[in-house]
Scaffold this active site. Structure first.
Site, mmCIF file in Angstrom:
data_model
loop_
_atom_site.group_PDB
_atom_site.id
_atom_site.type_symbol
_atom_site.label_atom_id
_atom_site.label_comp_id
_atom_site.label_asym_id
_atom_site.label_seq_id
_atom_site.Cartn_x
_atom_site.Cartn_y
_atom_site.Cartn_z
ATOM 1 C CE LYS A 191 -69.026 59.757 39.612
ATOM 2 N NZ LYS A 191 -69.515 60.497 38.383
HETATM 3 C C1 LIG Z 1 -69.132 61.031 37.203
HETATM 4 C C2 LIG Z 1 -69.627 62.406 36.699
HETATM 5 C C3 LIG Z 1 -70.379 62.966 35.721
HETATM 6 C C4 LIG Z 1 -70.821 61.910 34.625
HETATM 7 O O1 LIG Z 1 -71.409 60.775 34.997
HETATM 8 P P1 LIG Z 1 -71.684 59.666 33.819
HETATM 9 O O2 LIG Z 1 -72.526 58.787 34.674
HETATM 10 O O3 LIG Z 1 -70.504 58.818 34.078
HETATM 11 O O4 LIG Z 1 -71.936 60.309 32.590
HETATM 12 C C5 LIG Z 1 -70.715 64.163 35.544
HETATM 13 N N1 LIG Z 1 -70.342 65.052 36.501
HETATM 14 C C6 LIG Z 1 -69.654 64.933 37.565
HETATM 15 C C7 LIG Z 1 -69.335 65.866 38.385
HETATM 16 C C8 LIG Z 1 -69.065 63.648 37.608
HETATM 17 O O5 LIG Z 1 -68.435 63.328 38.834
#
Ligand SMILES: *Cc1c(COP(=O)(O)O)cnc(C)c1O
Length: 403
Positions: A191
């Protein structure tokens, strides 16, 4: 044709590699030396910095966005049987968190250009059981928040924003994650801001913040968090069945330094985005739509569409050809109804969400991490051109064979 890959094998370009600098490394090491690894002062600073950046009243750090979504749906007061309308163009965690909370996910198709949930489709899916809308700001592009907030207000629905792609996202001067009742963020490795694993919930009401803190730590009364201090022994009371979702200081140690580089990293991704747009302008592929006026796109994903009818190469062939060039690419996302468990549980059919289905079958995400050097970016561009040239050659050969 030149058969040498664009990059040598030992320089495989990892998709969405995090940008980690010395400040994070030193902070993690010094955190370890204090002996305070778990939830403590660093988590509190990270929460304070994040909520100040976002202009939100309360921020609760947790260990993932999945946890953030799960707790938000619970704190929104949803009961088994209640329906939550979300998008088929998302990561499975969005849908899974609705199921974890005991509610029922309902999909509304996306707009084919913005790839975000279409408010008209949302409204068409509302039933007496609908209790919440869960939009995802896909790739970092804000959803149509005027329309979604208006629908939420008119039908008295909770609004929970999945901001996993949307740290920097703004819509008409307001930051993503502050429109709804709950704004959920991810700090997973890929992210825009990472803590390795981690998440955050933004809320505007103290009652929601209190409930979320209890739910995130075993259901222990909110004063239990004071156990993470040295001001004397504290008994705790368990007031509901909660979860183990708290963030560690070790994670926050990374986050507080990543926070400081949100703006320059965003600027770098914007540069890469524009370089790709310029380099790919004449290619037989569909480029991501430009950001809408009066919004800020977070540039989390650069997603192109490769349609064999135009490009002469299928999406999956293109994916493999890029790997053969030693460029890591991604698919965001195969539409949710394509996965067997959802078909089985909810009877979803991919054809019922044609826009998400089309995107899921044709999309490819190119690397857009702030970590990329100019040379990396040029390697990606050269590889894309080489893979598409392959498609054009194939089309010519097929056309000649047919003639
Ligand atoms: C990465 C992601 C998640 C989950 O995030 P985590 O921190 O890995 O639990 C949820 N929604 C979207 C759209 C994502 O890209």
């Amino acid at each position: 044709m030149n058969n040498n890959p664009i990059r040598s094998k030992d320089r495989f370009l990892v998709f969405a590699a995090p940008a980690i600098e010395d400040a994070e490394i030193e902070e993690v090491v010094s955190t370890m030396k204090t002996g305070w690894l778990g939830t403590g002062p660093k988590v509190m600073s990270f929460e304070n910095e994040f909520k100040a950046y976002k202009g939100s009243q309360y921020a609760i750090a947790v260990n993932s966005c999945t946890a953030a979504l799960h707790l938000s749906i619970l704190a929104a007061g949803l009961q088994p049987g209640d329906e939550v309308i979300t998008t088929p163009m998302t990561f499975c965690a969005t849908v899974n968190s609705i199921v974890h909370a005991g509610a029922t996910p309902v999909l509304a198709d996306v707009d084919p250009v913005t790839m975000n949930i279409d408010p008209a489709q949302v409204e068409a899916k509302i039933t007496p059981k609908t209790k919440a809308i869960l939009p995802v700001h896909f790739a970092g592009r804000p959803c149509d928040m005027d329309a979604l907030c208006e629908i939420a207000r008119r039908y008295s629905l909770k609004l929970i924003e999945d901001c996993a792609h949307a740290i920097e996202t703004e819509y008409k001067g307001r930051k993503a994650g502050t429109f709804g009742d709950f704004g959920c963020f991810s700090f997973y490795v890929t992210k825009n801001l990472t803590t390795g694993e981690g998440g955050m919930i933004l809320v505007g009401r103290q009652a929601d913040a209190d409930r979320l803190k209890i739910l995130a730590l075993h259901g222990m009364s909110k004063d239990a968090w004071k156990r993470f201090g040295d001001s004397g022994y504290k008994h705790y009371q368990v007031v509901e069945i909660g979860f183990k979702y708290n963030m560690m200081d070790l994670q926050a140690a990374i986050g507080i330094h990543q926070m400081k580089r949100v703006a320059p990293y965003w600027k770098r991704r914007e540069q890469i985005w524009q370089r790709y747009n310029e380099a790919f302008a004449d290619l037989p592929i569909t480029l991501p739509a430009n950001p809408e006026p009066d919004t800020i796109h977070a540039y989390h994903l650069y997603t192109i569409l490769v349609d064999e009818a135009k490009a002469g190469i299928s999406r999956d062939e293109f994916l493999n050809a890029m790997y053969a060039e030693n460029i890591g690419v991604g698919v965001h996302y195969i539409s949710m109804p394509e996965h067997p468990i959802y078909k089985q549980m909810f009877g979803w059919q991919p054809e019922d969400y044609p826009n998400a289905r089309y995107i899921g079958l044709h999309t490819i995400s190119l690397p857009i991490s702030a970590k990329l050097t100019d040379a990396d970016v040029e390697d990606v561009i050269a590889a894309v051109k080489k893979c598409l040239a392959l498609g054009q050659t194939k089309s010519v050969v097929l056309a000649a064979a047919a003639a």
